[in-house]
Design a protein around this motif. Sequence first.
Motif, PDB file in Angstrom:
ATOM      1  N   PHE A   1      80.482  84.172  29.657  1.00 30.12           N
ATOM      2  CA  PHE A   1      80.820  85.565  29.926  1.00 30.12           C
ATOM      3  C   PHE A   1      81.548  85.691  31.249  1.00 30.12           C
ATOM      4  O   PHE A   1      81.477  84.817  32.102  1.00 30.12           O
ATOM      5  N   GLU A   2      82.256  86.774  31.376  1.00 32.57           N
ATOM      6  CA  GLU A   2      82.961  87.132  32.604  1.00 32.57           C
ATOM      7  C   GLU A   2      82.596  88.568  32.937  1.00 32.57           C
ATOM      8  O   GLU A   2      82.338  89.371  32.047  1.00 32.57           O
ATOM      9  N   MET A   3      82.607  88.880  34.211  1.00 30.51           N
ATOM     10  CA  MET A   3      82.346  90.247  34.640  1.00 30.51           C
ATOM     11  C   MET A   3      83.547  90.722  35.428  1.00 30.51           C
ATOM     12  O   MET A   3      84.096  89.979  36.241  1.00 30.51           O
ATOM     13  N   THR A   4      83.951  91.952  35.164  1.00 27.97           N
ATOM     14  CA  THR A   4      85.087  92.512  35.871  1.00 27.97           C
ATOM     15  C   THR A   4      84.794  93.952  36.270  1.00 27.97           C
ATOM     16  O   THR A   4      83.849  94.550  35.791  1.00 27.97           O
ATOM     17  N   GLY A   5      85.582  94.454  37.124  1.00 29.35           N
ATOM     18  CA  GLY A   5      85.398  95.794  37.663  1.00 29.35           C
ATOM     19  C   GLY A   5      85.589  95.713  39.165  1.00 29.35           C
ATOM     20  O   GLY A   5      85.460  94.639  39.769  1.00 29.35           O
ATOM     21  N   GLN A   6      85.922  96.808  39.785  1.00 29.55           N
ATOM     22  CA  GLN A   6      86.273  96.804  41.201  1.00 29.55           C
ATOM     23  C   GLN A   6      85.177  96.220  42.094  1.00 29.55           C
ATOM     24  O   GLN A   6      85.450  95.437  42.990  1.00 29.55           O
ATOM     25  N   LYS A   7      83.936  96.568  41.853  1.00 29.17           N
ATOM     26  CA  LYS A   7      82.853  96.068  42.702  1.00 29.17           C
ATOM     27  C   LYS A   7      82.685  94.554  42.584  1.00 29.17           C
ATOM     28  O   LYS A   7      82.378  93.878  43.561  1.00 29.17           O
ATOM     29  N   PHE A   8      82.900  94.009  41.378  1.00 25.34           N
ATOM     30  CA  PHE A   8      82.798  92.564  41.192  1.00 25.34           C
ATOM     31  C   PHE A   8      83.980  91.851  41.838  1.00 25.34           C
ATOM     32  O   PHE A   8      83.825  90.795  42.442  1.00 25.34           O
ATOM     33  N   VAL A   9      85.171  92.430  41.730  1.00 24.61           N
ATOM     34  CA  VAL A   9      86.355  91.863  42.369  1.00 24.61           C
ATOM     35  C   VAL A   9      86.186  91.878  43.885  1.00 24.61           C
ATOM     36  O   VAL A   9      86.440  90.875  44.561  1.00 24.61           O
ATOM     37  N   ASP A  10      85.742  93.022  44.415  1.00 23.38           N
ATOM     38  CA  ASP A  10      85.513  93.120  45.863  1.00 23.38           C
ATOM     39  C   ASP A  10      84.521  92.064  46.335  1.00 23.38           C
ATOM     40  O   ASP A  10      84.726  91.422  47.370  1.00 23.38           O
ATOM     41  N   SER A  11      83.457  91.883  45.596  1.00 23.44           N
ATOM     42  CA  SER A  11      82.429  90.897  45.952  1.00 23.44           C
ATOM     43  C   SER A  11      83.014  89.479  45.953  1.00 23.44           C
ATOM     44  O   SER A  11      82.733  88.691  46.859  1.00 23.44           O
ATOM     45  N   ASP A  12      83.841  89.157  44.957  1.00 24.11           N
ATOM     46  CA  ASP A  12      84.475  87.835  44.903  1.00 24.11           C
ATOM     47  C   ASP A  12      85.421  87.613  46.080  1.00 24.11           C
ATOM     48  O   ASP A  12      85.470  86.529  46.654  1.00 24.11           O
ATOM     49  N   VAL A  13      86.183  88.654  46.446  1.00 24.27           N
ATOM     50  CA  VAL A  13      87.115  88.538  47.571  1.00 24.27           C
ATOM     51  C   VAL A  13      86.350  88.299  48.863  1.00 24.27           C
ATOM     52  O   VAL A  13      86.701  87.431  49.665  1.00 24.27           O
ATOM     53  N   ILE A  14      85.288  89.051  49.075  1.00 27.33           N
ATOM     54  CA  ILE A  14      84.469  88.881  50.287  1.00 27.33           C
ATOM     55  C   ILE A  14      83.870  87.470  50.325  1.00 27.33           C
ATOM     56  O   ILE A  14      83.919  86.785  51.349  1.00 27.33           O
ATOM     57  N   ASN A  15      83.328  87.036  49.208  1.00 31.27           N
ATOM     58  CA  ASN A  15      82.728  85.708  49.136  1.00 31.27           C
ATOM     59  C   ASN A  15      83.759  84.617  49.416  1.00 31.27           C
ATOM     60  O   ASN A  15      83.496  83.685  50.179  1.00 31.27           O
ATOM     61  N   SER A  16      84.940  84.739  48.825  1.00 29.97           N
ATOM     62  CA  SER A  16      86.002  83.743  49.032  1.00 29.97           C
ATOM     63  C   SER A  16      86.458  83.708  50.482  1.00 29.97           C
ATOM     64  O   SER A  16      86.684  82.640  51.047  1.00 29.97           O
TER      65      SER A  16
END
Length: 84
Positions: free
Chosen positions: A65-80
Amino acid sequence: MTHAPDLHIDGITSYFQCRPDIQKQLLSKDKSTLLVPFKFDHYETKAVKIKEQIEEVLKPYHISFEMTGQKFVDSDVINSSQQG
């Protein structure tokens, strides 16, 4: 996820309990992909916590599965950015 009230999930759109016109939007033509839209209170729960909980629940089923949406994208950017 009804057994995880600490995630503050406000609603899940179930493929099995929605109108046929909505079902067509949730299931891919080749029936290999199902979208499961849900809402959560992002002021109460971080996206990463929800993703971790869903991963744990789905783990025994070996579901990809994959999860998408602004909050998930923001979280990935911060983590990266924190990892360099």
